[in-house]
Design a protein around this motif. Sequence first.
Motif, PDB file in Angstrom:
ATOM      1  N   GLY A 192     -14.018 -46.861  37.565  1.00  0.00           N
ATOM      2  CA  GLY A 192     -14.399 -48.123  38.292  1.00  0.00           C
ATOM      3  C   GLY A 192     -13.249 -48.633  39.174  1.00  0.00           C
ATOM      4  O   GLY A 192     -13.469 -48.832  40.093  1.00  0.00           O
ATOM      5  N   ILE A 193     -12.223 -48.352  38.816  1.00  0.00           N
ATOM      6  CA  ILE A 193     -10.681 -48.667  39.501  1.00  0.00           C
ATOM      7  C   ILE A 193     -10.783 -47.606  40.744  1.00  0.00           C
ATOM      8  O   ILE A 193     -10.807 -47.848  41.820  1.00  0.00           O
ATOM      9  N   ASP A 194     -11.226 -46.424  40.450  1.00  0.00           N
ATOM     10  CA  ASP A 194     -11.106 -45.429  41.459  1.00  0.00           C
ATOM     11  C   ASP A 194     -12.188 -45.791  42.557  1.00  0.00           C
ATOM     12  O   ASP A 194     -11.988 -45.690  43.744  1.00  0.00           O
ATOM     13  N   ALA A 195     -13.346 -46.074  41.998  1.00  0.00           N
ATOM     14  CA  ALA A 195     -14.490 -46.364  42.962  1.00  0.00           C
ATOM     15  C   ALA A 195     -14.015 -47.290  44.089  1.00  0.00           C
ATOM     16  O   ALA A 195     -14.394 -47.710  45.040  1.00  0.00           O
ATOM     17  N   LEU A 196     -13.713 -48.716  43.221  1.00  0.00           N
ATOM     18  CA  LEU A 196     -13.090 -49.722  43.978  1.00  0.00           C
ATOM     19  C   LEU A 196     -12.016 -49.393  45.010  1.00  0.00           C
ATOM     20  O   LEU A 196     -12.069 -49.834  46.267  1.00  0.00           O
ATOM     21  N   GLN A 197     -11.035 -48.765  44.499  1.00  0.00           N
ATOM     22  CA  GLN A 197     -10.052 -48.260  45.572  1.00  0.00           C
ATOM     23  C   GLN A 197     -10.737 -47.665  46.631  1.00  0.00           C
ATOM     24  O   GLN A 197     -10.114 -47.898  47.933  1.00  0.00           O
ATOM     25  N   GLU A 198     -11.558 -46.586  46.328  1.00  0.00           N
ATOM     26  CA  GLU A 198     -12.105 -45.846  47.508  1.00  0.00           C
ATOM     27  C   GLU A 198     -12.863 -46.804  48.435  1.00  0.00           C
ATOM     28  O   GLU A 198     -12.729 -46.724  49.712  1.00  0.00           O
ATOM     29  N   LEU A 199     -13.543 -47.537  47.890  1.00  0.00           N
ATOM     30  CA  LEU A 199     -14.242 -48.664  48.648  1.00  0.00           C
ATOM     31  C   LEU A 199     -13.253 -49.407  49.460  1.00  0.00           C
ATOM     32  O   LEU A 199     -13.520 -49.508  50.820  1.00  0.00           O
ATOM     33  N   GLY A 200     -12.049 -49.796  48.998  1.00  0.00           N
ATOM     34  CA  GLY A 200     -11.203 -50.438  49.817  1.00  0.00           C
ATOM     35  C   GLY A 200     -10.501 -49.806  50.795  1.00  0.00           C
ATOM     36  O   GLY A 200      -9.915 -50.664  51.800  1.00  0.00           O
ATOM     37  N   THR A 201     -10.404 -48.557  50.766  1.00  0.00           N
ATOM     38  CA  THR A 201      -9.932 -47.566  52.099  1.00  0.00           C
ATOM     39  C   THR A 201     -11.018 -47.445  53.158  1.00  0.00           C
ATOM     40  O   THR A 201     -10.570 -47.154  54.319  1.00  0.00           O
ATOM     41  N   LEU A 202     -12.176 -47.786  52.884  1.00  0.00           N
ATOM     42  CA  LEU A 202     -13.157 -47.727  53.839  1.00  0.00           C
ATOM     43  C   LEU A 202     -13.302 -48.868  55.141  1.00  0.00           C
ATOM     44  O   LEU A 202     -13.037 -49.627  54.801  1.00  0.00           O
ATOM     45  N   PRO A 203     -13.416 -48.321  56.417  1.00  0.00           N
ATOM     46  CA  PRO A 203     -13.623 -49.377  57.402  1.00  0.00           C
ATOM     47  C   PRO A 203     -14.707 -50.440  56.961  1.00  0.00           C
ATOM     48  O   PRO A 203     -15.686 -50.219  56.289  1.00  0.00           O
ATOM     49  N   ARG A 204     -14.239 -51.613  57.640  1.00  0.00           N
ATOM     50  CA  ARG A 204     -15.435 -52.639  57.459  1.00  0.00           C
ATOM     51  C   ARG A 204     -15.694 -53.158  55.798  1.00  0.00           C
ATOM     52  O   ARG A 204     -16.988 -53.316  55.631  1.00  0.00           O
ATOM     53  N   THR A 205     -14.960 -52.691  55.076  1.00  0.00           N
ATOM     54  CA  THR A 205     -15.262 -52.884  53.730  1.00  0.00           C
ATOM     55  C   THR A 205     -14.168 -53.615  52.796  1.00  0.00           C
ATOM     56  O   THR A 205     -12.915 -53.083  52.880  1.00  0.00           O
ATOM     57  N   SER A 206     -14.382 -54.637  52.301  1.00  0.00           N
ATOM     58  CA  SER A 206     -13.363 -55.422  51.471  1.00  0.00           C
ATOM     59  C   SER A 206     -13.961 -55.407  49.983  1.00  0.00           C
ATOM     60  O   SER A 206     -15.049 -55.584  49.727  1.00  0.00           O
TER      61      SER A 206
END
Length: 250
Positions: free
Chosen positions: A42-56
């Motif tokens: 879950g942490i991995d997925a959220l960290q990945e999401l957080g690195t994406l453009p226009r994504t918080s």
Amino acid sequence: MTLRNAIARLSGVGTLLVATDYDGVLAPIVNDPAKAFPLPAGIDALQELGTLPRTSVALLSGRALVDLARLSGLGGEALLVGTHGVEFDDGFAIPAEAAELRARLLAELGPLVGAVPGAALEEKIASVAVHVRNADEDAGEKLLAAVAAGPGSHPGVHSTAGKKVLELAVVETSKGTALDVLRERTGADAVLFAGDDVTDEKAFAVLRPGDVGVKVGPGETAAEYRVDDPEAAVAMFALLSEERRLHVGT
Ligand SMILES: O=P(O)(O)OC[C@H]1O[C@H](O[C@H]2O[C@H](CO)[C@@H](O)[C@H](O)[C@H]2O)[C@H](O)[C@@H](O)[C@@H]1O
């Protein structure tokens, strides 16, 4: 629309906010609140999401902010909001009157909680939580009733029942208000919010058309979608991360 389709649609929006509760969503419920560690995927997925453009990414939890940061291990990748929506990571100080009320609550709750083996107090900046998960069931229920009728009924105290816990806050708390603030701050065109407990309903209540609300586990909810457990919630974040990456690239 199925949840899978809703995730596919959400992954293509302009600016996306992925907000989630902590206990019961990212971290399975356990007996010791200090050992409620998150599922690593879950942490991995959220960290990945957080690195994406226009994504918080945001964690919106009942936890004290300091505990939320320590347990989740998330820092710069996610916005952290603790104490059911009142403790933002850019600072929070409670008014003197509320601090006095909190001190009074602690003084009154100490003997009540101390008299019930297994019951425990958790202190936060603007609230105190009475936990009974490790107490005898009957004694725990009686303690929560006594707390609700006693300290929990003082003027200025806002009581909220959760999973084997009663939270007494000395300021008004609302994950709904906090989610509105996060939406505004991140400029999100759409929001996903996942939660498992009663206080998360205030956040589900402020979702708008085009948002996605996901209840984790059983219980009444205003959320449109439901998954069974934290493992399924984490799989959903991983799917969203994969699909979002396809839309916005890196
Ligand atoms: O908003 P959340 O992130 O879901 O936090 C809600 C409360 O979670 C914690 O208590 C709950 O989880 C514990 C660990 O699994 C469990 O032992 C307890 O019975 C649950 O009520 C936390 O301790 C509270 O401070 C949070 O408000």
